[in-house]
Design a protein around this motif. Structure first.
Motif, PDB file in Angstrom:
ATOM      1  N   LYS A 187     -50.547   8.678  39.374  1.00 40.86           N
ATOM      2  CA  LYS A 187     -51.762   8.026  39.869  1.00 40.86           C
ATOM      3  C   LYS A 187     -51.530   6.521  40.025  1.00 40.86           C
ATOM      4  O   LYS A 187     -52.364   5.809  40.538  1.00 40.86           O
ATOM      5  N   GLY A 188     -50.404   6.034  39.511  1.00 43.30           N
ATOM      6  CA  GLY A 188     -50.081   4.617  39.719  1.00 43.30           C
ATOM      7  C   GLY A 188     -51.137   3.696  39.169  1.00 43.30           C
ATOM      8  O   GLY A 188     -51.352   2.622  39.685  1.00 43.30           O
ATOM      9  N   ASP A 189     -51.822   4.100  38.089  1.00 45.29           N
ATOM     10  CA  ASP A 189     -52.889   3.194  37.621  1.00 45.29           C
ATOM     11  C   ASP A 189     -52.270   1.992  36.903  1.00 45.29           C
ATOM     12  O   ASP A 189     -51.076   1.917  36.712  1.00 45.29           O
ATOM     13  N   GLN A 190     -53.098   1.069  36.528  1.00 41.85           N
ATOM     14  CA  GLN A 190     -52.586  -0.172  35.955  1.00 41.85           C
ATOM     15  C   GLN A 190     -52.193  -0.008  34.489  1.00 41.85           C
ATOM     16  O   GLN A 190     -51.686  -0.918  33.888  1.00 41.85           O
ATOM     17  N   GLN A 191     -52.417   1.240  33.970  1.00 41.43           N
ATOM     18  CA  GLN A 191     -51.946   1.428  32.594  1.00 41.43           C
ATOM     19  C   GLN A 191     -50.427   1.361  32.616  1.00 41.43           C
ATOM     20  O   GLN A 191     -49.807   1.547  33.636  1.00 41.43           O
ATOM     21  N   TYR A 192     -49.812   1.228  31.440  1.00 35.16           N
ATOM     22  CA  TYR A 192     -48.357   1.291  31.370  1.00 35.16           C
ATOM     23  C   TYR A 192     -47.893   2.555  32.056  1.00 35.16           C
ATOM     24  O   TYR A 192     -48.458   3.629  31.850  1.00 35.16           O
ATOM     25  N   ALA A 193     -46.889   2.463  32.919  1.00 32.91           N
ATOM     26  CA  ALA A 193     -46.484   3.673  33.640  1.00 32.91           C
ATOM     27  C   ALA A 193     -45.050   4.040  33.319  1.00 32.91           C
ATOM     28  O   ALA A 193     -44.702   5.196  33.270  1.00 32.91           O
ATOM     29  N   GLY A 194     -44.201   3.069  33.110  1.00 32.37           N
ATOM     30  CA  GLY A 194     -42.795   3.435  32.871  1.00 32.37           C
ATOM     31  C   GLY A 194     -42.114   3.710  34.189  1.00 32.37           C
ATOM     32  O   GLY A 194     -42.749   3.763  35.234  1.00 32.37           O
ATOM     33  N   ASP A 195     -40.813   3.927  34.119  1.00 33.99           N
ATOM     34  CA  ASP A 195     -40.046   4.094  35.349  1.00 33.99           C
ATOM     35  C   ASP A 195     -39.991   5.543  35.786  1.00 33.99           C
ATOM     36  O   ASP A 195     -39.832   5.850  36.950  1.00 33.99           O
ATOM     37  N   PHE A 196     -40.062   6.467  34.817  1.00 35.49           N
ATOM     38  CA  PHE A 196     -40.064   7.890  35.191  1.00 35.49           C
ATOM     39  C   PHE A 196     -40.777   8.666  34.107  1.00 35.49           C
ATOM     40  O   PHE A 196     -40.930   8.184  32.989  1.00 35.49           O
ATOM     41  N   GLY A 197     -41.191   9.870  34.476  1.00 33.84           N
ATOM     42  CA  GLY A 197     -41.903  10.684  33.496  1.00 33.84           C
ATOM     43  C   GLY A 197     -41.317  12.080  33.421  1.00 33.84           C
ATOM     44  O   GLY A 197     -40.441  12.439  34.207  1.00 33.84           O
ATOM     45  N   THR A 198     -41.774  12.841  32.451  1.00 38.15           N
ATOM     46  CA  THR A 198     -41.355  14.233  32.335  1.00 38.15           C
ATOM     47  C   THR A 198     -42.608  15.057  32.627  1.00 38.15           C
ATOM     48  O   THR A 198     -43.579  14.959  31.897  1.00 38.15           O
ATOM     49  N   PRO A 199     -42.593  15.795  33.706  1.00 38.36           N
ATOM     50  CA  PRO A 199     -43.820  16.467  34.157  1.00 38.36           C
ATOM     51  C   PRO A 199     -44.304  17.520  33.176  1.00 38.36           C
ATOM     52  O   PRO A 199     -43.510  18.234  32.583  1.00 38.36           O
ATOM     53  N   GLU A 200     -45.596  17.520  32.970  1.00 39.87           N
ATOM     54  CA  GLU A 200     -46.186  18.584  32.145  1.00 39.87           C
ATOM     55  C   GLU A 200     -46.830  19.607  33.078  1.00 39.87           C
ATOM     56  O   GLU A 200     -47.501  20.502  32.632  1.00 39.87           O
ATOM     57  N   GLN A 201     -46.617  19.404  34.403  1.00 40.12           N
ATOM     58  CA  GLN A 201     -47.250  20.360  35.328  1.00 40.12           C
ATOM     59  C   GLN A 201     -46.231  20.741  36.392  1.00 40.12           C
ATOM     60  O   GLN A 201     -45.159  20.140  36.464  1.00 40.12           O
ATOM     61  N   GLN A 202     -46.549  21.777  37.180  1.00 40.49           N
ATOM     62  CA  GLN A 202     -45.655  22.203  38.250  1.00 40.49           C
ATOM     63  C   GLN A 202     -45.532  21.084  39.279  1.00 40.49           C
ATOM     64  O   GLN A 202     -46.526  20.441  39.640  1.00 40.49           O
ATOM     65  N   ILE A 203     -44.327  20.867  39.762  1.00 38.80           N
ATOM     66  CA  ILE A 203     -44.102  19.868  40.817  1.00 38.80           C
ATOM     67  C   ILE A 203     -44.090  20.599  42.159  1.00 38.80           C
ATOM     68  O   ILE A 203     -43.468  21.653  42.289  1.00 38.80           O
ATOM     69  N   PRO A 204     -44.788  20.069  43.184  1.00 36.03           N
ATOM     70  CA  PRO A 204     -44.811  20.741  44.492  1.00 36.03           C
ATOM     71  C   PRO A 204     -43.389  20.903  45.049  1.00 36.03           C
ATOM     72  O   PRO A 204     -42.492  20.133  44.698  1.00 36.03           O
ATOM     73  N   ALA A 205     -43.223  21.884  45.955  1.00 40.43           N
ATOM     74  CA  ALA A 205     -41.893  22.176  46.534  1.00 40.43           C
ATOM     75  C   ALA A 205     -41.312  20.944  47.212  1.00 40.43           C
ATOM     76  O   ALA A 205     -40.094  20.755  47.251  1.00 40.43           O
ATOM     77  N   THR A 206     -42.180  20.066  47.733  1.00 36.31           N
ATOM     78  CA  THR A 206     -41.667  18.882  48.434  1.00 36.31           C
ATOM     79  C   THR A 206     -41.746  17.647  47.546  1.00 36.31           C
ATOM     80  O   THR A 206     -41.702  16.513  48.022  1.00 36.31           O
ATOM     81  N   GLY A 207     -41.857  17.854  46.220  1.00 36.34           N
ATOM     82  CA  GLY A 207     -41.741  16.753  45.277  1.00 36.34           C
ATOM     83  C   GLY A 207     -43.016  15.918  45.179  1.00 36.34           C
ATOM     84  O   GLY A 207     -44.075  16.304  45.647  1.00 36.34           O
ATOM     85  N   LEU A 208     -42.902  14.783  44.490  1.00 36.83           N
ATOM     86  CA  LEU A 208     -44.020  13.844  44.317  1.00 36.83           C
ATOM     87  C   LEU A 208     -43.595  12.539  44.981  1.00 36.83           C
ATOM     88  O   LEU A 208     -42.878  11.743  44.378  1.00 36.83           O
ATOM     89  N   PRO A 209     -43.990  12.286  46.226  1.00 35.13           N
ATOM     90  CA  PRO A 209     -43.522  11.092  46.935  1.00 35.13           C
ATOM     91  C   PRO A 209     -43.716   9.818  46.097  1.00 35.13           C
ATOM     92  O   PRO A 209     -44.777   9.613  45.501  1.00 35.13           O
ATOM     93  N   GLY A 210     -42.649   9.029  45.990  1.00 34.73           N
ATOM     94  CA  GLY A 210     -42.753   7.735  45.303  1.00 34.73           C
ATOM     95  C   GLY A 210     -42.745   7.838  43.801  1.00 34.73           C
ATOM     96  O   GLY A 210     -42.882   6.838  43.104  1.00 34.73           O
ATOM     97  N   VAL A 211     -42.558   9.066  43.249  1.00 40.21           N
ATOM     98  CA  VAL A 211     -42.570   9.196  41.786  1.00 40.21           C
ATOM     99  C   VAL A 211     -41.193   9.635  41.300  1.00 40.21           C
ATOM    100  O   VAL A 211     -40.619  10.605  41.814  1.00 40.21           O
ATOM    101  N   ASP A 212     -40.645   8.925  40.331  1.00 35.95           N
ATOM    102  CA  ASP A 212     -39.379   9.343  39.710  1.00 35.95           C
ATOM    103  C   ASP A 212     -39.709  10.195  38.500  1.00 35.95           C
ATOM    104  O   ASP A 212     -40.506   9.780  37.652  1.00 35.95           O
ATOM    105  N   TRP A 213     -39.101  11.377  38.427  1.00 34.84           N
ATOM    106  CA  TRP A 213     -39.405  12.236  37.281  1.00 34.84           C
ATOM    107  C   TRP A 213     -38.149  12.989  36.869  1.00 34.84           C
ATOM    108  O   TRP A 213     -37.177  13.101  37.628  1.00 34.84           O
ATOM    109  N   GLU A 214     -38.158  13.449  35.629  1.00 30.31           N
ATOM    110  CA  GLU A 214     -36.991  14.127  35.056  1.00 30.31           C
ATOM    111  C   GLU A 214     -37.496  15.302  34.224  1.00 30.31           C
ATOM    112  O   GLU A 214     -38.506  15.176  33.526  1.00 30.31           O
ATOM    113  N   SER A 215     -36.816  16.416  34.336  1.00 37.43           N
ATOM    114  CA  SER A 215     -37.188  17.578  33.528  1.00 37.43           C
ATOM    115  C   SER A 215     -36.105  17.773  32.473  1.00 37.43           C
ATOM    116  O   SER A 215     -34.931  17.914  32.816  1.00 37.43           O
TER     117      SER A 215
END
Ligand code: FHN
Length: 439
Positions: free
Chosen positions: A248-276
């Motif tokens: 959501k890119g909110d102004q809270q601390y975001a960090g550089d990448f996250g570990t998804p707790e939800q399914q990622i769409p087949a075409t990914g999350l544009p603009g989001v770096d994530w690691e499983s």
């Protein structure tokens, strides 16, 4: 993710391209080794003669071990078989590009020398030497990035204690001692950066109620000030659930990448770096009764699935108290390495698929107006024909990545059909490179 919102939130407004520069190697890498190693490898899932349920590194919690009893484990910890060069080689030969090792897990025990406490491998164990720096040197010698995991939750530190219901997790912070713990943590992190210079600080244990978003931003800002190129995950703020701090890119601390707790769409999350991050079996830290080992085919499919959605795969090993990576892990790492030697081009430096394919996964590499779709065929068609949408691209030529043999491509404006050999090849040979253009 553009780190800019997080940078601004953390008071270190970096231009987005600086964040992109920082993340470039990480995005290219796509595949890393996670290492969960610590005193918990000694009990290895058993306490007072009883097998404990759950993940091995949580035994202090699952067996509800008092701190003074748990401290006895240190006297047993003497990993004489520890061979950091062999560990780095195993990661390299598996096709991994970075290594993330636990510097301190929830039990608070430090695998590095720290002046903040004697609860570390140098002062408390017969081994008596730092474990991380030799691994950092071995990783760099193999051309791998060295990274460290660090737990905010600390069941050993006197300022943190059990919750009202008597559980270590989520641990509480004692009245008036939060500043003391944050100072302890900041000093340890500065020592880590100084002694083994990690490229990524992989935080965890950020869920206890006493840990708040402002502290996440403060920690992020503190570290950014110490090492601007440092990559930090999002488990420093409360952004873990669903990666709201990132997607959501909110102004809270975001960090550089996250570990998804939800399914990622087949075409990914544009603009989001994530690691499983995943285990090869059913525990992060070593358990002597390891079972439920995943097959190498499953592990490769995880890697392909994650890369096809624009993510990184951090695959875990849990070394023994003697300092050895379990044979079952080494076997899988070697087999994955064979697959990567043939198909690594379809993983490294790729980004999320522009199309969804029912019979497998797709990764993409762009090169100006041209590029390649790498089609990972999971279900080889009986009639030898594969069809998929073109997603606005134009199909050119197709070949089997393993041996370069040309495949017939029939394309319309909107889709392409490949004619394949009837006989399904081994998974190692079933990746197709479809050259495409955008005009
Ligand atoms: O509690 C930890 C767990 O022990 C392990 O380190 C995993 C790895 O992602 N992280 C936490 C659970 O999410």
């Amino acid at each position: 993710a553009s780190a800019e919102p997080a940078e601004q939130a953390a008071g270190h407004a970096l231009p987005a391209d600086e964040a992109d520069t920082r993340m470039a190697w990480w995005r290219d890498a796509r595949f890393g080794m996670f290492i969960h190693w610590g005193l918990y490898a000694a009990p290895a899932g058993e306490w007072n003669g009883e097998k404990q349920a759950g993940i091995g590194e949580w035994i202090m919690n699952t067996a509800d071990i008092p701190v003074d009893e748990y401290e006895q484990l240190a006297a047993q910890f003497n990993p004489t078989k520890y061979d950091p060069a062999a560990w780095a080689k195993a990661a390299k030969q598996a096709g991994m590009k970075y290594v993330v090792i636990t510097s301190k897990h929830h039990d608070g025990f430090c695998l590095f020398d720290t002046k903040t406490t004697e609860w570390d491998v140098v002062d408390a164990t017969p081994y008596g030497r730092d474990l991380l720096r030799p691994l950092s040197e071995a990783c760099r010698a193999e051309g791998l990035k060295f990274c460290t995991y660090y737990s905010i939750m600390d069941w050993h530190h006197p300022a943190q204690g059990k919750s009202a219901d008597g559980r270590y997790n989520p641990s509480t912070i004692k009245e008036g001692r939060k500043a003391e713990y944050i100072k302890y943590m900041e000093q340890q992190l500065a020592e880590l950066l100084e002694s083994c210079d990690p490229e990524v600080l992989w935080f965890d244990g950020e869920w206890p109620d006493w840990w708040t978003e402002p502290d996440g931003k403060r920690l992020y800002s503190y570290l950014r000030g110490l090492k601007p190129s440092l990559i930090i995950n999002n488990r420093v703020g409360k952004g873990r659930k669903g990666m709201e701090g990132l997607s959501k890119g909110d102004q809270q601390y975001a960090g550089d990448f996250g570990t998804p707790e939800q399914q990622i769409p087949a075409t990914g999350l544009p603009g989001v770096d994530w690691e499983s991050c995943m285990t090869m079996n059913d525990t992060w830290g070593f358990r002597a009764d390891d079972h439920k080992w995943k097959s190498t085919e499953t592990l490769v499919r995880n890697l392909v699935d994650i890369a096809s959605k624009g993510g990184n795969y951090l695959l875990n090993v849990g070394p023994t108290a003697e300092g050895e990576i379990p044979a079952a892990s080494l076997e899988r790492l070697a087999q994955i390495g064979e697959w990567m030697r043939v198909n690594g081009e379809s993983i490294y430096g790729t980004s999320a698929s522009p199309i969804e394919i029912p019979w497998g996964r797709c990764t993409v590499k762009r090169d100006g107006d041209a590029g390649s779709l790498y089609l990972h065929v999971f279900d080889w068609p009986e009639d030898g024909r594969l069809t998929a949408p073109l997603g606005g691209l134009k199909a050119a030529t197709a070949e089997l990545l393993a041996n370069g043999s040309e495949l017939q491509v029939d394309a319309t404006e909107t889709q392409f059909t490949l004619t394949l050999p009837e006989q399904a090849p081994d998974p190692i040979d079933s990746v197709i490179k479809l050259k495409v253009t955008t005009e």
